[in-house]
Design a protein around this motif. Sequence first.
Motif, PDB file in Angstrom:
ATOM      1  N   GLY A 163       0.791  -1.230   0.000  1.00 53.95           N
ATOM      2  CA  GLY A 163       0.000   0.000   0.000  1.00 53.95           C
ATOM      3  C   GLY A 163       0.821   1.277   0.000  1.00 53.95           C
ATOM      4  O   GLY A 163       0.315   2.338  -0.354  1.00 53.95           O
ATOM      5  N   GLN A 164       2.093   1.213   0.381  1.00 50.21           N
ATOM      6  CA  GLN A 164       3.004   2.364   0.380  1.00 50.21           C
ATOM      7  C   GLN A 164       4.220   1.996  -0.475  1.00 50.21           C
ATOM      8  O   GLN A 164       5.300   1.743   0.056  1.00 50.21           O
ATOM      9  N   PRO A 165       4.072   1.976  -1.785  1.00 49.19           N
ATOM     10  CA  PRO A 165       5.122   1.381  -2.630  1.00 49.19           C
ATOM     11  C   PRO A 165       6.427   2.176  -2.749  1.00 49.19           C
ATOM     12  O   PRO A 165       7.477   1.587  -2.992  1.00 49.19           O
ATOM     13  N   GLN A 166       6.384   3.485  -2.597  1.00 48.20           N
ATOM     14  CA  GLN A 166       7.600   4.265  -2.833  1.00 48.20           C
ATOM     15  C   GLN A 166       8.562   4.133  -1.658  1.00 48.20           C
ATOM     16  O   GLN A 166       8.181   4.288  -0.509  1.00 48.20           O
ATOM     17  N   GLU A 177       8.886  -4.041   9.578  1.00 42.78           N
ATOM     18  CA  GLU A 177       7.665  -4.832   9.503  1.00 42.78           C
ATOM     19  C   GLU A 177       6.450  -3.915   9.616  1.00 42.78           C
ATOM     20  O   GLU A 177       6.427  -2.982  10.418  1.00 42.78           O
ATOM     21  N   GLY A 178       5.471  -4.143   8.738  1.00 40.01           N
ATOM     22  CA  GLY A 178       4.219  -3.396   8.799  1.00 40.01           C
ATOM     23  C   GLY A 178       4.193  -2.083   8.052  1.00 40.01           C
ATOM     24  O   GLY A 178       3.173  -1.399   8.047  1.00 40.01           O
ATOM     25  N   ASP A 179       5.277  -1.701   7.376  1.00 38.60           N
ATOM     26  CA  ASP A 179       5.286  -0.401   6.690  1.00 38.60           C
ATOM     27  C   ASP A 179       4.653  -0.455   5.299  1.00 38.60           C
ATOM     28  O   ASP A 179       4.559   0.563   4.620  1.00 38.60           O
ATOM     29  N   GLU A 180       4.194  -1.626   4.874  1.00 33.12           N
ATOM     30  CA  GLU A 180       3.525  -1.836   3.583  1.00 33.12           C
ATOM     31  C   GLU A 180       4.388  -1.457   2.386  1.00 33.12           C
ATOM     32  O   GLU A 180       3.886  -1.109   1.329  1.00 33.12           O
ATOM     33  N   ILE A 206       8.493 -11.827   2.372  1.00 26.51           N
ATOM     34  CA  ILE A 206       8.117 -11.085   1.168  1.00 26.51           C
ATOM     35  C   ILE A 206       8.126 -12.049  -0.004  1.00 26.51           C
ATOM     36  O   ILE A 206       9.101 -12.770  -0.223  1.00 26.51           O
ATOM     37  N   MET A 207       7.044 -12.064  -0.761  1.00 28.94           N
ATOM     38  CA  MET A 207       6.849 -13.046  -1.822  1.00 28.94           C
ATOM     39  C   MET A 207       6.401 -12.390  -3.125  1.00 28.94           C
ATOM     40  O   MET A 207       5.854 -11.299  -3.121  1.00 28.94           O
ATOM     41  N   VAL A 208       6.615 -13.120  -4.215  1.00 33.76           N
ATOM     42  CA  VAL A 208       5.872 -12.894  -5.456  1.00 33.76           C
ATOM     43  C   VAL A 208       4.740 -13.907  -5.358  1.00 33.76           C
ATOM     44  O   VAL A 208       4.996 -15.097  -5.145  1.00 33.76           O
ATOM     45  N   HIS A 209       3.495 -13.452  -5.439  1.00 35.84           N
ATOM     46  CA  HIS A 209       2.380 -14.374  -5.269  1.00 35.84           C
ATOM     47  C   HIS A 209       1.189 -13.988  -6.132  1.00 35.84           C
ATOM     48  O   HIS A 209       1.117 -12.887  -6.676  1.00 35.84           O
ATOM     49  N   GLY A 210       0.231 -14.911  -6.210  1.00 37.81           N
ATOM     50  CA  GLY A 210      -1.022 -14.666  -6.916  1.00 37.81           C
ATOM     51  C   GLY A 210      -2.021 -13.982  -5.996  1.00 37.81           C
ATOM     52  O   GLY A 210      -1.649 -13.340  -5.010  1.00 37.81           O
ATOM     53  N   GLY A 226       3.406  -5.691   1.120  1.00 37.04           N
ATOM     54  CA  GLY A 226       4.799  -5.480   0.728  1.00 37.04           C
ATOM     55  C   GLY A 226       5.270  -6.491  -0.297  1.00 37.04           C
ATOM     56  O   GLY A 226       6.395  -6.423  -0.774  1.00 37.04           O
ATOM     57  N   CYS A 227       4.399  -7.440  -0.621  1.00 33.08           N
ATOM     58  CA  CYS A 227       4.728  -8.453  -1.613  1.00 33.08           C
ATOM     59  C   CYS A 227       4.511  -7.913  -3.029  1.00 33.08           C
ATOM     60  O   CYS A 227       4.094  -6.771  -3.202  1.00 33.08           O
ATOM     61  N   ILE A 228       4.773  -8.760  -4.019  1.00 36.34           N
ATOM     62  CA  ILE A 228       4.553  -8.440  -5.427  1.00 36.34           C
ATOM     63  C   ILE A 228       3.484  -9.401  -5.927  1.00 36.34           C
ATOM     64  O   ILE A 228       3.672 -10.612  -5.871  1.00 36.34           O
TER      65      ILE A 228
END
Length: 157
Positions: free
Chosen positions: A49-52, A58-61, A107-111, A131-133
Motif C-alpha cells: 500500500g506504500q510502494p515508494q 515490519e508493517g510499513d507496507e 516477502i513473496m511474489v504471489h497470486g 509489501g509483496c509483489i
Amino acid sequence: MRYITILLFVLTTIAQAEVTLVEVIKSENKMHLLDGDKVIKSYHVAFGGQPQGHKQQEGDEKTPEGHYTLDYKKEDSSYYRAMHISYPNAEDRAQAEARGVSPGGFIMVHGQRNRLGWLAPITQRFNWTDGCIALTNDEMDEFMTLVKIGTPIAIRW
C-alpha cells in the motif's frame, strides 16, 4: 494461419528462454523476466500500500528495493502460489536493528488471495499487498514455470 505460426514462434521462444533476472520497476508497476538483456515476458504487478521507498520495517507496507534472490517456492500459501524473495538481507537486518525495529520478512511474489482470484481485474489496479509483489493467478502459474529457484530479482523505484 499466419497468426498461428506467429503464436507458436512466440511460445517456442519463451519456452526456450532461460530467465536469468527478474526486474521489478515499482514506479511503473512492472515486472520483466529477462534472458540476458532480452525481455521475454512482462507483467503488470501490484505492491504494498506504500510502494515508494525501500522497506524499512515490519508493517510499513513497502516492497523492498535492491538485489535479492528468489529462494524457494511455496504452494501452501494464503495466496495462490508464491515464490519467496530473500528479504531481509544482512544489510536490511543491520539497518532495522540500528533503528530498534523488526525488518519484517516473508516477502513473496504471489497470486491472488485464495478463493478471490476472480477479483484480479479489480485488485491488480491497486497496490493492495503488505509489501509483496502480486500477479494474477494465471500469470503466477506462468511465472512459476519460467522462473527457477535461485534466480536473482532486482527491485527499484
